[in-house]
Design an enzyme around this catalytic site. Structure first.
Site, short mmCIF file in Angstrom:
data_model
loop_
_atom_site.label_atom_id
_atom_site.label_comp_id
_atom_site.label_asym_id
_atom_site.label_seq_id
_atom_site.Cartn_x
_atom_site.Cartn_y
_atom_site.Cartn_z
CD GLN A 10 -1.33 6.03 -3.50
OE1 GLN A 10 -0.81 5.10 -4.07
NE2 GLN A 10 -2.48 6.53 -3.89
CB SER A 90 1.89 -0.18 0.01
OG SER A 90 1.09 -0.26 -1.13
CG LEU A 91 4.80 3.88 -3.79
CD1 LEU A 91 4.94 3.51 -5.26
CD2 LEU A 91 4.23 5.28 -3.64
NE ARG A 115 2.20 -1.40 -6.48
CZ ARG A 115 1.86 -0.76 -5.37
NH1 ARG A 115 1.94 0.57 -5.33
NH2 ARG A 115 1.46 -1.42 -4.30
CG HIS A 201 -2.48 -3.28 -0.05
ND1 HIS A 201 -1.48 -3.94 -0.73
CD2 HIS A 201 -2.08 -1.99 0.04
CE1 HIS A 201 -0.52 -3.09 -1.02
NE2 HIS A 201 -0.86 -1.89 -0.58
CD GLN A 250 3.01 -4.39 -2.39
OE1 GLN A 250 2.21 -3.88 -3.18
NE2 GLN A 250 4.12 -3.80 -2.03
#
Length: 312
Positions: A10, A90-91, A115, A201, A250
């Site tokens: 992202q 991440s994503l 999510r 995060h 995560q």
């Protein structure tokens, strides 16, 4: 050649992403058309027309980025370009798992849409700030964040270990400002506030982690076709780990892209294809390893170039 695919996270989204590929590649078009039916948003309009204000909302960004990644992955695989390792920021880790055939593209887009919603809900009402700290060792930055938390000046943590000399701190407004100040005193070249819609995060995402845990309970994942190097461990899946637990962890814990790149290098990877709009991960690779060449794929020209170079 030893090839890895790296999937953007992202922040890389941009209006018009994938439009030229959609107009010129039937495989990509079919994937986008297919996945747009499984979410209750106008995926194509958001991707191709925006506006950026809407595209940048977490609940919209995530399915759009995943759709783009799934389409490009399919095009590359159809041209016999397959990786020996996959990873994502991440994503992007979800797109890496789709590439590894842990789940199909429709499941990918539905999953990241869920999510994105969960993360947006978890972020509501939290006054947060995120800042990229340049030119400081990660150990020094860790210590600064720890000191601020211990002094009772709010919460701040290193959320992203991107590459050598570029780490991201995130948390309460005041605590992040304090971390920026202390980082500069400790020798940081500069601190750059980042546009962000939530304290991703960090511990503030624990409610999103709980929602994901419930969501995963009824899902079946396939075996990985290629090894995925995971964000929170910077390693492949270990015998005592499972993918669902790692994905739950995560969302509310730091991610280690620098160590991921170092792991890939140690495994002999010498070529990386970054999939996603933008070239952020290619930049991280260049700053972390002198032995890996990175190619970014964000438009039809890039796709044609890598097919010409690596297709069989």
């Amino acid at each position: 050649m030893k090839l890895a695919f790296l999937y953007a996270g992202q922040g890389s989204q941009k209006v018009g992403m994938g439009k030229d590929i959609y107009d010129n590649n039937e495989t990509f078009k079919n994937v986008i058309d297919k996945v747009s039916k499984v979410v209750d948003i106008d995926l194509k309009k958001l991707m191709f027309e925006g506006p950026m204000e809407d595209l940048s909302q977490t609940k919209f960004t995530q399915p759009c980025m995943a759709a783009f990644a799934a389409g490009v992955t399919k095009v590359l695989k159809e041209n016999s370009i397959e990786p020996e390792y996959v990873a994502g920021l991440s994503l992007g880790e979800y797109s890496a798992l789709n590439c590894a055939e842990v789940f199909d593209e429709e499941t990918l887009v539905k999953l990241v849409a869920f999510r994105g919603n969960a993360m947006e809900e978890a972020a509501k009402g939290i006054e947060c700030k995120m800042s990229a700290v340049m030119g400081l060792d990660s150990e020094i930055l860790d210590k600064i964040c720890e000191e601020i938390c211990n002094e009772g000046n709010g919460y701040v943590a290193v959320s992203n270990y991107n590459c050598k000399g570029q780490y991201v701190v995130c948390g309460d407004n005041e605590a992040v400002s304090k971390a920026e100040e202390k980082a500069k005193e400790a020798g940081a070249k500069r601190c750059m506030p980042l546009k962000v819609s939530g304290p991703f995060h960090t511990k503030y995402m624990n409610p999103a982690a709980e929602e994901l845990n419930k969501y995963f309970a009824d899902m079946d994942f396939n075996e990985m076709k290629y090894p995925v190097v995971f964000n929170t461990t910077a390693k492949e899946l270990q015998a005592d780990e499972n993918i669902k637990d790692i994905l739950v962890k995560q969302v509310a814990n730091s991610i280690y892209m620098e160590k991921t790149i170092e792991y890939l290098e140690a495994k002999g990877v010498d070529t990386v294809i970054e999939i996603g709009p933008g070239k952020a991960l290619s930049g991280f690779v260049k700053r972390t390893s002198d032995n890996i060449t990175a190619y970014a794929v964000e438009n039809i020209e890039d796709i044609n170039k890598v097919i010409e170079m690596f297709g069989r």
